[in-house]
Design a protein around this motif. Structure first.
Motif, PDB file in Angstrom:
ATOM      1  N   HIS A 240       0.955  -1.015   0.151  1.00 27.41           N
ATOM      2  CA  HIS A 240       0.106   0.004  -0.116  1.00 27.41           C
ATOM      3  C   HIS A 240       0.782   1.354  -0.076  1.00 27.41           C
ATOM      4  O   HIS A 240       1.613   1.480   1.017  1.00 27.41           O
ATOM      5  CB  HIS A 240      -1.051   0.039   1.215  1.00 27.41           C
ATOM      6  N   LEU A 241       0.857   1.790  -1.142  1.00 27.45           N
ATOM      7  CA  LEU A 241       1.771   3.141  -1.261  1.00 27.45           C
ATOM      8  C   LEU A 241       0.743   4.472  -1.409  1.00 27.45           C
ATOM      9  O   LEU A 241      -0.331   4.311  -1.779  1.00 27.45           O
ATOM     10  CB  LEU A 241       2.728   3.128  -2.542  1.00 27.45           C
ATOM     11  N   PRO A 242       1.477   5.533  -0.659  1.00 29.54           N
ATOM     12  CA  PRO A 242       0.386   6.657  -0.595  1.00 29.54           C
ATOM     13  C   PRO A 242       0.645   7.659  -1.650  1.00 29.54           C
ATOM     14  O   PRO A 242       0.850   8.847  -1.732  1.00 29.54           O
ATOM     15  CB  PRO A 242       0.944   7.332   0.717  1.00 29.54           C
ATOM     16  N   PHE A 243       0.219   7.018  -2.815  1.00 32.72           N
ATOM     17  CA  PHE A 243       0.202   7.701  -4.301  1.00 32.72           C
ATOM     18  C   PHE A 243      -0.585   7.478  -5.056  1.00 32.72           C
ATOM     19  O   PHE A 243      -1.215   6.389  -5.285  1.00 32.72           O
ATOM     20  CB  PHE A 243       1.676   7.470  -4.883  1.00 32.72           C
ATOM     21  N   PRO A 244      -1.186   8.409  -5.966  1.00 33.96           N
ATOM     22  CA  PRO A 244      -2.191   8.123  -6.908  1.00 33.96           C
ATOM     23  C   PRO A 244      -1.777   7.114  -8.033  1.00 33.96           C
ATOM     24  O   PRO A 244      -0.701   7.174  -8.305  1.00 33.96           O
ATOM     25  CB  PRO A 244      -2.590   9.533  -7.452  1.00 33.96           C
ATOM     26  N   ASP A 245      -2.966   6.635  -8.625  1.00 34.02           N
ATOM     27  CA  ASP A 245      -2.648   6.059  -9.857  1.00 34.02           C
ATOM     28  C   ASP A 245      -1.818   6.622 -11.072  1.00 34.02           C
ATOM     29  O   ASP A 245      -2.066   7.942 -11.086  1.00 34.02           O
ATOM     30  CB  ASP A 245      -3.994   5.626 -10.673  1.00 34.02           C
ATOM     31  N   GLY A 246      -0.837   5.910 -11.430  1.00 38.20           N
ATOM     32  CA  GLY A 246       0.077   6.678 -12.709  1.00 38.20           C
ATOM     33  C   GLY A 246       0.951   7.717 -12.194  1.00 38.20           C
ATOM     34  O   GLY A 246       1.091   8.663 -13.114  1.00 38.20           O
ATOM     35  N   ALA A 247       1.107   7.819 -10.894  1.00 33.89           N
ATOM     36  CA  ALA A 247       1.986   8.879 -10.438  1.00 33.89           C
ATOM     37  C   ALA A 247       3.458   8.916 -11.130  1.00 33.89           C
ATOM     38  O   ALA A 247       4.140  10.005 -10.909  1.00 33.89           O
ATOM     39  CB  ALA A 247       2.011   8.926  -9.096  1.00 33.89           C
ATOM     40  N   PHE A 248       3.743   7.816 -11.549  1.00 30.88           N
ATOM     41  CA  PHE A 248       5.393   7.775 -11.851  1.00 30.88           C
ATOM     42  C   PHE A 248       5.596   7.403 -13.371  1.00 30.88           C
ATOM     43  O   PHE A 248       4.851   6.374 -13.875  1.00 30.88           O
ATOM     44  CB  PHE A 248       6.097   6.790 -10.927  1.00 30.88           C
ATOM     45  N   ASP A 249       6.754   7.954 -13.960  1.00 30.88           N
ATOM     46  CA  ASP A 249       7.059   7.216 -15.318  1.00 30.88           C
ATOM     47  C   ASP A 249       7.702   6.010 -15.116  1.00 30.88           C
ATOM     48  O   ASP A 249       7.901   5.130 -16.097  1.00 30.88           O
ATOM     49  CB  ASP A 249       7.959   8.367 -15.965  1.00 30.88           C
ATOM     50  N   ALA A 250       8.353   5.629 -14.108  1.00 32.25           N
ATOM     51  CA  ALA A 250       9.255   4.752 -13.865  1.00 32.25           C
ATOM     52  C   ALA A 250       9.229   4.274 -12.272  1.00 32.25           C
ATOM     53  O   ALA A 250       9.176   5.325 -11.607  1.00 32.25           O
ATOM     54  CB  ALA A 250      10.611   4.553 -14.611  1.00 32.25           C
ATOM     55  N   VAL A 251       9.072   3.031 -12.021  1.00 32.88           N
ATOM     56  CA  VAL A 251       9.330   2.410 -10.828  1.00 32.88           C
ATOM     57  C   VAL A 251      10.535   1.624 -10.609  1.00 32.88           C
ATOM     58  O   VAL A 251      10.639   0.623 -11.707  1.00 32.88           O
ATOM     59  CB  VAL A 251       8.114   1.716 -10.308  1.00 32.88           C
ATOM     60  N   VAL A 252      11.218   1.347  -9.695  1.00 39.86           N
ATOM     61  CA  VAL A 252      12.381   0.588  -9.693  1.00 39.86           C
ATOM     62  C   VAL A 252      12.372  -0.021  -8.307  1.00 39.86           C
ATOM     63  O   VAL A 252      11.993   0.571  -7.218  1.00 39.86           O
ATOM     64  CB  VAL A 252      13.960   1.167  -9.893  1.00 39.86           C
ATOM     65  N   GLY A 253      12.728  -1.100  -8.118  1.00 38.57           N
ATOM     66  CA  GLY A 253      13.060  -1.905  -6.515  1.00 38.57           C
ATOM     67  C   GLY A 253      14.193  -2.791  -6.770  1.00 38.57           C
ATOM     68  O   GLY A 253      14.167  -3.949  -7.272  1.00 38.57           O
ATOM     69  N   ASN A 254      15.061  -2.400  -6.039  1.00 37.60           N
ATOM     70  CA  ASN A 254      16.348  -3.154  -5.994  1.00 37.60           C
ATOM     71  C   ASN A 254      16.415  -3.991  -4.794  1.00 37.60           C
ATOM     72  O   ASN A 254      16.646  -3.857  -3.577  1.00 37.60           O
ATOM     73  CB  ASN A 254      17.604  -2.187  -5.846  1.00 37.60           C
ATOM     74  N   PHE A 255      15.820  -5.155  -5.213  1.00 37.32           N
ATOM     75  CA  PHE A 255      15.818  -6.561  -4.188  1.00 37.32           C
ATOM     76  C   PHE A 255      14.608  -6.343  -3.171  1.00 37.32           C
ATOM     77  O   PHE A 255      14.572  -7.026  -2.306  1.00 37.32           O
ATOM     78  CB  PHE A 255      17.137  -6.906  -3.267  1.00 37.32           C
TER      79      PHE A 255
END
Length: 281
Positions: free
Chosen positions: A106-121
């Protein structure tokens, strides 16, 4: 800046165990395992297409290595982590980023808020990987990219070193250290991770490949993190008191000999998986 909103109270037992394993250990992580995890960051950012002006979310930022690297590319960076000590460390490492305390799924951001999402591990440390991926997709705009790394399984020899020392010392996994629920787990292979991305919703251009490297460190540095209780392996190492810690350390030093170079450093083979995809629509 650092906020305090967004942490999901309805966490799984695995999530709760992860929280305990990382609480207050940002500095200990940065000095050892953090250097290891930094290796994949440039490829991760490339896979996400992060350039100047990209609105990027670094999910599970840890001590902020990926966030800082994205800022250096001129991206507009937001970073989140579930552990307050990590969030504080990330805010220092990446002063150009907005750092918030938040936990998947659960993230506190609206739909489509970012151009890119990364998750390192980050997927190695969440109790519901599919729900986490769906949430990462939700906050990525149509046409945006998601890129993630996880550790491969079975692990590469260098990655397995600490676990071998624990087994040689005869130390079992603590009963209060929960494993990921079987229904939430997935194969830690190129195919397994690519298929997992497919469960997040419509993604195109899905690709997954192995990234292998030799991590250079010292026996002292590599032992310092687990001895301080860092990560799940650290909770195992420290679960039975100082005498057991010392017994594991002796086995670790014996087993580390096969990875020791003439200059005394360790060369530890590691393999991660890097997957990416574009949000359809």
């Amino acid at each position: 800046m650092t906020g305090t909103d967004g942490v999901d109270a309805a966490e799984t037992p695995f999530d709760a165990g992860e929280r305990l394993a990382w609480a207050g250990r940002a500095d200990a992580f940065a000095a050892g395992f953090g250097r290891l995890c930094a290796y994949t960051v440039p490829r991760l950012l490339d896979a996400a297409g992060i350039t100047e002006g990209t609105r990027v979310l670094d999910a599970g930022t840890g001590t902020g290595t990926a966030a800082a690297a994205a800022c250096a590319r001129g991206a507009r960076v937001t970073a989140v982590d579930a552990e307050p000590d990590m969030a504080r460390s990330a805010a220092t490492a990446a002063p150009g980023a907005v750092v918030r305390l938040a936990a998947l799924p659960h993230l506190p951001f609206p739909d489509g808020a970012f151009d890119a999402v990364v998750g390192n591990f980050v997927l190695n440390h969440v109790g519901r990987p599919r729900a986490a991926l769906a949430e990462l997709r939700r906050v990525t705009r149509p046409g945006g990219r998601i890129a993630l790394t996880i550790w491969a399984a079975p692990p590469a020899p260098g990655q397995a070193l600490l676990g071998r020392a624990v087994r040689a010392a005869g130390v079992p996994r603590p009963a209060d250290l929960p494993a990921l629920a079987p229904e939430d787990d997935f194969p830690r292979t190129e195919r397994g991770l690519a298929e997992l991305l497919g469960t997040a919703g419509p993604l195109t251009e899905v690709a997954c490949s192995a990234v292998s490297w030799e991590h250079r460190t010292t026996a002292e540095e590599w032992w310092r993190g687990p001895a301080a209780g860092v990560a799940a392996i650290g909770r195992v190492v420290t679960s039975r008191g100082p005498g057991t810690v010392e017994r594991i350390r002796r086995h670790f030093l014996d087993l580390a000999a096969e990875f020791t170079l003439p200059d005394g450093q360790l060369s530890l083979p590691h393999t991660a998986l890097l997957a990416s995809g574009r949000v359809d629509g």
